[in-house]
Design a protein around this motif. Sequence first.
Motif, PDB file in Angstrom:
ATOM      1  N   CYS A 265       0.861  -1.186   0.000  1.00 47.44           N
ATOM      2  CA  CYS A 265       0.000   0.000   0.000  1.00 47.44           C
ATOM      3  C   CYS A 265       0.902   1.242   0.000  1.00 47.44           C
ATOM      4  O   CYS A 265       2.051   1.203   0.462  1.00 47.44           O
ATOM      5  N   LEU A 266       0.333   2.321  -0.468  1.00 40.07           N
ATOM      6  CA  LEU A 266       1.072   3.584  -0.492  1.00 40.07           C
ATOM      7  C   LEU A 266       0.530   4.499   0.610  1.00 40.07           C
ATOM      8  O   LEU A 266      -0.638   4.905   0.576  1.00 40.07           O
ATOM      9  N   MET A 267       1.378   4.828   1.628  1.00 38.08           N
ATOM     10  CA  MET A 267       0.971   5.643   2.764  1.00 38.08           C
ATOM     11  C   MET A 267       1.452   7.097   2.562  1.00 38.08           C
ATOM     12  O   MET A 267       2.613   7.350   2.289  1.00 38.08           O
ATOM     13  N   THR A 268       0.499   8.025   2.732  1.00 35.99           N
ATOM     14  CA  THR A 268       0.809   9.450   2.657  1.00 35.99           C
ATOM     15  C   THR A 268       0.503  10.084   4.020  1.00 35.99           C
ATOM     16  O   THR A 268      -0.642  10.015   4.491  1.00 35.99           O
ATOM     17  N   SER A 269       1.530  10.746   4.655  1.00 37.87           N
ATOM     18  CA  SER A 269       1.351  11.286   6.018  1.00 37.87           C
ATOM     19  C   SER A 269       0.564  12.592   6.037  1.00 37.87           C
ATOM     20  O   SER A 269      -0.046  12.946   7.043  1.00 37.87           O
ATOM     21  N   GLY A 270       0.595  13.348   4.948  1.00 45.63           N
ATOM     22  CA  GLY A 270      -0.119  14.628   4.916  1.00 45.63           C
ATOM     23  C   GLY A 270       0.687  15.805   5.441  1.00 45.63           C
ATOM     24  O   GLY A 270       0.170  16.932   5.520  1.00 45.63           O
ATOM     25  N   ASP A 271       1.950  15.589   5.788  1.00 43.79           N
ATOM     26  CA  ASP A 271       2.786  16.687   6.306  1.00 43.79           C
ATOM     27  C   ASP A 271       3.720  17.246   5.247  1.00 43.79           C
ATOM     28  O   ASP A 271       4.637  17.983   5.548  1.00 43.79           O
ATOM     29  N   GLY A 272       3.441  16.852   3.957  1.00 44.14           N
ATOM     30  CA  GLY A 272       4.259  17.365   2.866  1.00 44.14           C
ATOM     31  C   GLY A 272       5.372  16.448   2.472  1.00 44.14           C
ATOM     32  O   GLY A 272       6.041  16.707   1.455  1.00 44.14           O
ATOM     33  N   SER A 273       5.646  15.392   3.222  1.00 42.46           N
ATOM     34  CA  SER A 273       6.703  14.454   2.861  1.00 42.46           C
ATOM     35  C   SER A 273       6.189  13.484   1.800  1.00 42.46           C
ATOM     36  O   SER A 273       4.975  13.307   1.602  1.00 42.46           O
ATOM     37  N   ALA A 274       7.089  12.831   1.090  1.00 41.17           N
ATOM     38  CA  ALA A 274       6.725  11.916  -0.005  1.00 41.17           C
ATOM     39  C   ALA A 274       6.040  10.673   0.538  1.00 41.17           C
ATOM     40  O   ALA A 274       6.319  10.196   1.638  1.00 41.17           O
ATOM     41  N   ALA A 275       5.109  10.161  -0.256  1.00 38.81           N
ATOM     42  CA  ALA A 275       4.406   8.917   0.109  1.00 38.81           C
ATOM     43  C   ALA A 275       5.378   7.745   0.056  1.00 38.81           C
ATOM     44  O   ALA A 275       6.318   7.724  -0.747  1.00 38.81           O
ATOM     45  N   GLN A 276       5.166   6.771   0.961  1.00 37.37           N
ATOM     46  CA  GLN A 276       6.028   5.592   1.004  1.00 37.37           C
ATOM     47  C   GLN A 276       5.177   4.328   1.106  1.00 37.37           C
ATOM     48  O   GLN A 276       4.070   4.341   1.668  1.00 37.37           O
ATOM     49  N   GLN A 277       5.709   3.238   0.557  1.00 36.30           N
ATOM     50  CA  GLN A 277       5.009   1.970   0.620  1.00 36.30           C
ATOM     51  C   GLN A 277       5.155   1.347   1.999  1.00 36.30           C
ATOM     52  O   GLN A 277       6.231   1.356   2.593  1.00 36.30           O
ATOM     53  N   ASN A 278       4.022   0.876   2.482  1.00 36.81           N
ATOM     54  CA  ASN A 278       3.978   0.105   3.733  1.00 36.81           C
ATOM     55  C   ASN A 278       4.692   0.818   4.893  1.00 36.81           C
ATOM     56  O   ASN A 278       5.428   0.234   5.679  1.00 36.81           O
ATOM     57  N   GLN A 279       4.457   2.137   5.008  1.00 34.04           N
ATOM     58  CA  GLN A 279       5.009   2.903   6.145  1.00 34.04           C
ATOM     59  C   GLN A 279       3.971   2.891   7.263  1.00 34.04           C
ATOM     60  O   GLN A 279       3.012   3.653   7.237  1.00 34.04           O
ATOM     61  N   PHE A 280       4.156   2.021   8.239  1.00 33.28           N
ATOM     62  CA  PHE A 280       3.152   1.826   9.286  1.00 33.28           C
ATOM     63  C   PHE A 280       3.375   2.729  10.507  1.00 33.28           C
ATOM     64  O   PHE A 280       2.471   2.839  11.328  1.00 33.28           O
ATOM     65  N   ILE A 281       4.555   3.325  10.645  1.00 33.29           N
ATOM     66  CA  ILE A 281       4.840   4.228  11.768  1.00 33.29           C
ATOM     67  C   ILE A 281       5.225   5.592  11.197  1.00 33.29           C
ATOM     68  O   ILE A 281       6.179   5.708  10.428  1.00 33.29           O
ATOM     69  N   ILE A 282       4.457   6.604  11.600  1.00 35.67           N
ATOM     70  CA  ILE A 282       4.667   7.958  11.086  1.00 35.67           C
ATOM     71  C   ILE A 282       4.786   8.910  12.280  1.00 35.67           C
ATOM     72  O   ILE A 282       3.952   8.882  13.200  1.00 35.67           O
ATOM     73  N   THR A 283       5.817   9.803  12.263  1.00 31.41           N
ATOM     74  CA  THR A 283       6.026  10.782  13.344  1.00 31.41           C
ATOM     75  C   THR A 283       5.811  12.194  12.820  1.00 31.41           C
ATOM     76  O   THR A 283       6.430  12.589  11.827  1.00 31.41           O
ATOM     77  N   TYR A 284       4.932  12.921  13.525  1.00 26.47           N
ATOM     78  CA  TYR A 284       4.654  14.324  13.180  1.00 26.47           C
ATOM     79  C   TYR A 284       5.411  15.225  14.170  1.00 26.47           C
ATOM     80  O   TYR A 284       5.193  15.143  15.392  1.00 26.47           O
ATOM     81  N   THR A 285       6.276  16.077  13.623  1.00 32.40           N
ATOM     82  CA  THR A 285       7.135  16.899  14.501  1.00 32.40           C
ATOM     83  C   THR A 285       6.599  18.307  14.735  1.00 32.40           C
ATOM     84  O   THR A 285       7.028  18.980  15.682  1.00 32.40           O
TER      85      THR A 285
END
Length: 644
Positions: free
Chosen positions: A61-81
Amino acid sequence: MKKASFIGLFFLFTAVSAHAQYLSRLGRFSVDEIKGCAPLTVTILDANLITTGQCTAGFPCLMTSGDGSAAQQNQFIITYTQPGTYTLSVLYQNIGADDIQITVDPNIQPAFEVYTCSGFQTSIKITDKTYDQYFIDFNNDGTVETAIPNSNNQTASHNYGGAGTYNISVRGRDVNSANNCAAQVQSFTALPVLPVPQINTLTVLNNTSLQLDFTPQANIQYKLEIGINSGTVFQQFQTLYGVNTVTVPNLQTENNFYCFRLSAFDPCTNTNTYSAPVCSHNFDLAIENGNNRLTWATASVGVLNTEIIRNNSSYTTIPGSPNQLNDVDVVCKTNYCYQVINHYAGGGRSISLEKCGDAFTTVTPAAVTNVSAQVGSPGVQLSWQQDPGFSVAQYSVLRGQPGAGFSAIAQTPVRNFADPDYTPESGNCYRINYTDLCDNVSIQGILVCPIRLSATVDNENVITVRWNGFKGWQSGVANYQLQKFDKSGGLMATLNLGTDTVWVDDQPDEVNQVLQYVVTAHPVQVGLPNSVSNRLVVTREVNLFHPTAFTPDGVGPTENETFTVRGHYITRLELKVFDRWGTMVYYNRQNEPWNGTNNGRALPEGTYVWNAEILDFAGRTFKREGAVVILKKKKLSPVSFIFA
């Protein structure tokens, strides 16, 4: 952030939060957190809530965090700073995208105040309003003793049971948020009793406000009380915490005095520990004739002494608490500024508003009664002394004749003046008047008449020196001293003449034709400069003498055989003799005697005219002439001589 009431008990909230899962918008995946403080880490717990085998290595799957960083496949842990609201999206290969909203709040450490109570207790008040609830760890050991919801009374208390220093931790958290917000930690020292406070300084700033300074103890809440024109009756004015100074506005410091006392407040027992009161001054300055009058009103309780500040320097300190001071040590037209400072037991001070004014007086200044005069060439130098009790703006020098009036010839700010126009022949005298700094005119000054030296010379060259008695000293002249000089200024004699004003110089002197005299007056009063006369130059006369006839017949006596013109103080004498027809029969530049011949030939009896051109010791050149008779008869009467 969202503000909400505390729901349920703390332990239930904790239990539910520990197992919370949040579903995406379409229910295809779940996450562990949807809200928290930055940095916030969000974990996708399950991506196959309605599918199987998705978001794997085989079907990524393609995960997009929404913080402007590039989408990544199978990124299950995302940190918002950074704080903000983000859309976390998961794109499936065969069913499309799903998303969930993530809220990241600023990581704020809750502000809170720690109050010391007696009996080793503390009370805290959380002033922060950011979070839905707050967790208090009174020992900062990981164990929360108290949890309180967001409200208008966010307080809690704790008893440590003994003295010591402790760290108190407060952490905030919103409902349905991660428990990741930073805690605020403050140090606290438990005390058995509250210390007595003290006001260090009370300073009146202007007509409407004053400032109080004190040294607060850590973690103590203070209450400030005010009394108007009273040091015993007070009312609550302000609650203070964490400050060491306070400005009190909207007062009338020109009409009232204000007293303050500070209390250390114990919120656990609702009791106060009071300081000693400190009071301001209702201070006034009145400028009077020769007196600056200070008056003030204040409460005297606790005052050790009162210090008066004049022009930024300590002027005087008076024991106790007086209410007035008369400052007579003032100078006209000088600006004086005053402050009143009360010193209290324990070191406290109360400083009044500064009051300023220009001093004045209408006292008539004393006359100038001691003036010395030194006559020079040209003019006269005057110097004087004046009563130091009066400050002078300007001196006025007046000149004139006694009995004929005086007029001002100069103004000067200093105690000396040179009049280049003075001459002994003028007979001028002087007066010195002055105006003080308050424009008051002095009493008329003493009459000042310089010493005027004059002399007469009689036929025998006896010199009589005279001078007027000096006027200008209140106590008069002690004695006069006369100095006699030769033509070149060499001192010949110094004579002390007492109070005489005449001296006769009758000493024979064939050498010094030109003499100089100076008279010096010495004052009775010690410390005054001497007064000196003009330098008088006197020239003695040559006083020629010559015979009217002579007998150049060789019979004698010897003195009758030649003709000579003689006198005193002659440097050169050029003699010419003419017969009755005007023929020059004799000429000599060395004043050698004439033997009655012309070119060795004896001249006949008769009358001859002589002419002498003379240069004396004084450098004067002048002519004299006369007649002389040549006689050759025997048994003549004695020859007479004429003096000229």
